[in-house]
Write a protein that holds these residues in place. Sequence first.
Motif, PDB file in Angstrom:
ATOM      1  N   SER A  91      61.281  26.878 -37.608  1.00 61.62           N
ATOM      2  CA  SER A  91      61.334  28.193 -38.252  1.00 61.62           C
ATOM      3  C   SER A  91      60.529  29.236 -37.492  1.00 61.62           C
ATOM      4  O   SER A  91      60.659  30.422 -37.770  1.00 61.62           O
ATOM      5  N   ASN A  99      65.598  29.538 -43.858  1.00 57.55           N
ATOM      6  CA  ASN A  99      65.743  29.703 -45.310  1.00 57.55           C
ATOM      7  C   ASN A  99      64.830  28.738 -46.055  1.00 57.55           C
ATOM      8  O   ASN A  99      64.247  29.098 -47.078  1.00 57.55           O
ATOM      9  N   GLU A 100      64.688  27.539 -45.540  1.00 56.15           N
ATOM     10  CA  GLU A 100      63.776  26.591 -46.186  1.00 56.15           C
ATOM     11  C   GLU A 100      62.360  27.161 -46.174  1.00 56.15           C
ATOM     12  O   GLU A 100      61.623  27.063 -47.158  1.00 56.15           O
ATOM     13  N   ALA A 150      61.527  30.358 -46.160  1.00 60.22           N
ATOM     14  CA  ALA A 150      61.444  31.469 -47.115  1.00 60.22           C
ATOM     15  C   ALA A 150      61.487  30.961 -48.560  1.00 60.22           C
ATOM     16  O   ALA A 150      60.784  31.469 -49.435  1.00 60.22           O
ATOM     17  N   GLU A 151      62.308  29.961 -48.788  1.00 57.64           N
ATOM     18  CA  GLU A 151      62.455  29.430 -50.146  1.00 57.64           C
ATOM     19  C   GLU A 151      61.172  28.739 -50.617  1.00 57.64           C
ATOM     20  O   GLU A 151      60.702  28.960 -51.736  1.00 57.64           O
ATOM     21  N   ARG A 208      71.034  24.074 -48.451  1.00 53.31           N
ATOM     22  CA  ARG A 208      70.062  24.554 -49.434  1.00 53.31           C
ATOM     23  C   ARG A 208      68.774  23.750 -49.339  1.00 53.31           C
ATOM     24  O   ARG A 208      68.757  22.630 -48.840  1.00 53.31           O
ATOM     25  N   HIS A 214      64.258  34.322 -55.097  1.00 51.48           N
ATOM     26  CA  HIS A 214      64.688  34.228 -53.705  1.00 51.48           C
ATOM     27  C   HIS A 214      66.087  33.652 -53.670  1.00 51.48           C
ATOM     28  O   HIS A 214      66.358  32.607 -54.265  1.00 51.48           O
ATOM     29  N   LYS A 215      66.971  34.374 -53.016  1.00 51.70           N
ATOM     30  CA  LYS A 215      68.335  33.880 -52.838  1.00 51.70           C
ATOM     31  C   LYS A 215      68.639  33.903 -51.349  1.00 51.70           C
ATOM     32  O   LYS A 215      68.684  34.973 -50.747  1.00 51.70           O
ATOM     33  N   GLY A 216      68.820  32.730 -50.787  1.00 48.04           N
ATOM     34  CA  GLY A 216      69.244  32.662 -49.390  1.00 48.04           C
ATOM     35  C   GLY A 216      70.746  32.894 -49.315  1.00 48.04           C
ATOM     36  O   GLY A 216      71.451  32.852 -50.320  1.00 48.04           O
ATOM     37  N   ASP A 237      72.509  30.267 -51.146  1.00 56.94           N
ATOM     38  CA  ASP A 237      72.195  29.950 -52.538  1.00 56.94           C
ATOM     39  C   ASP A 237      73.210  30.629 -53.451  1.00 56.94           C
ATOM     40  O   ASP A 237      73.670  31.731 -53.158  1.00 56.94           O
ATOM     41  N   PHE A 266      69.103  24.843 -42.183  1.00 52.47           N
ATOM     42  CA  PHE A 266      68.791  26.264 -42.302  1.00 52.47           C
ATOM     43  C   PHE A 266      67.277  26.404 -42.439  1.00 52.47           C
ATOM     44  O   PHE A 266      66.762  26.734 -43.504  1.00 52.47           O
TER      45      PHE A 266
END
Length: 705
Positions: free
Chosen positions: A499, A216-217, A219-220, A248, A80-82, A85, A213
């Motif tokens: 989120s 993204n947190e 999803a990560e 991040r 996973h790349k936000g 990242d 974010f």
Amino acid sequence: MSAIHIGQPIARVDGREKVTGTARYAADFDQPGQAYAVIVGASVGRGRVLEIDDGAARQLQGVLTILTYRNAPRLAYAPHKGFIDPAGGERLHVLQDDVVRFYGQPIALVVAQSQAQAELAAALVRVRYAAQGPVCDPLDPRAEAVVPQALREPGPHAADRQRGEAMAALAEAAVKVDVAFDTARENHYPIEPNATIAAWNGDRLTLWSKSQFVVNEQAEIAAIFGIPVDHVRVVCPFVGGAFGTSLRTWPHVTLAAVAAREVDRPVKLVLARRQMFHLTGHRPRTLQRIALGATAQGRLTAIVHEGSGETSRHEEYVEALTSATSYLYSCPNVQTRYRVVPLDTGTPTFMRGPGEATGLFALECAMDELACALGMDPLALRRINEPQVDEGRQLPFSSRSMLACYERGAQAFGWSRRSHPPGSMRDGRMQIGWGMAAATYPVFHAQASARVRLLADGTAEVETAASDMGPGTYTSMTQIAAQTLGLSLASVRLRLGASDFPPTPPHGGSMTLASVGSAVRNACLAALDQRRAGSSGAQAIEAVATAGPDAALHQRFSMHAFGAVFVEVAVDPDVGTIRVRRVVGAYAAGRIVNPRLAASQCSGGMVGGIGMALMERTALDPRDGRPVNAHMADYLVPVNLDIPMLEVHFVDEVDPHVNDLGVKGLGEIALVGVAPAVANAVYHATGKRVRELPIRIEHMIETGP
Ligand code: MOS
């Protein structure tokens, strides 16, 4: 007629909550029955864990578990790349192996019934290592600068860029400077520590977590645990400053969630201040060279900008160190080269004005040196090299009011009264210096969404996932929504930082107002459309809308904010202390939605810039890579007494291309330009050219032979 809210100096709509302490930050969301987790960090900078003795720690009262790579659950760590990242490398897989990659890397996690018990137990965990000396200084002969993998493709962001023949032009230039710069590693140092409270309900996880974010947190963490994204919820209604440090999702978030699952109750994990220095990113130290060539009249003929920044060995962090060099001035021959230096350190991350702040320190100091070599006023030098178009991309600017910024800033500062020779201005014993620098930052805009509900009582609710780390997002979004809906400010309630609200890009890169603001506006317009189309007036109307950048316009125009910063310093010639006496900044950033909060935002950036110029430096112990000043006493940041009158001016600028709101963003540009203006002022005061940050007393005092 409905009221005009956009452009008004509204006070913060969340001000009362903040000053009365009812605003809740991540660590304020205590959960019933929660346990507390404390990270044990590696005390060596590189090597392997040989043995962990947690016997004594486990005996302590209240200790629930101690997790290490030996007994921690294997996590999925799905790719996973936000957005934020690093494109290259792979994030740290926490407690998954015995390898120590950097000082402070989590080696064990103690979970106990109270914070005090967890801290005490953490102090009793004994770890034996096979340690090697880390390479944590880019000047270490073992360190190697490499071409960033992510920037190998040609284009505006390529590591190597060239137009014309810069080396040849430099060789032939009538006047030239060729100088090297060294800017310090810095830490973000927000007041609020990074903190996460994690609670599982079956296979669903809620995180109350400091984040810029939240989507993204979400999803990560879902990728790390290998669970569906909608099984994770991240909540963060308030952020107590971040400046990039919470973009991040760092390992402590994962650890809080792991611990909560292991002990089957909610777990709270708050980083200690010292841990924030190695576990949540930093501004990379940079080494740069700038060579400028000019005609005898001061027209730039050559710019060479080469620079490198730190990264970690496990990830490739890149930033825009040389990007502004290609469009800030008119010059036919420009060559830029950017490298990264992998070190045994945690991965650096974006910190206010990432790349531009350090890159423009070098360029804007070099411009000052060129002005001196030419015997010119540094402002006049910049004016005659003002470009008509973005010469790097060969595109028109969507708008560029740099000359107006020079004009406005110079006038407010009184620049025309400057006596140009260095050391020629005094106030009693004090050496007075006036310096200036240009500032710029790109207009970023990413897709965002928002939801608007028009309620039967005539009020409206707006929901969007964006955080508000302090710039006033609650307020500006309220202004945009109220104006679009034709309501009073008091009739609009904003909900941010969760989120499960419509997704938004990172609350960073100065893109929130453009991105989220456009989405809020679109959602309001959609709600109004629905109301016009509908028949029932009594029912609530709900609309969700998305807004994104116009890709075609971004191809046709170069979009940037611009500014000019003027600084007065006083240097005590006997003891070398440097005081900033005045800062005047003039900014052109498109439409200013709230001049009061925008000025506050810029003042904050100036304070950060003064810190960067004169105080902030994270010093590492070369033996183990330990940040030696990782606490409030020794990591110097400006306090009230360090900060003089800060004057912020906004140049009127109507940009029809950037986005429907006409806003460019202010968060980053507010810091860019301050450090070089200070350095140039110090030179003007003393004749001492310091090409290293921070500038310190020892740079001012002559040392004997
Ligand atoms: Mo800012 S460095 O984009 O949080």
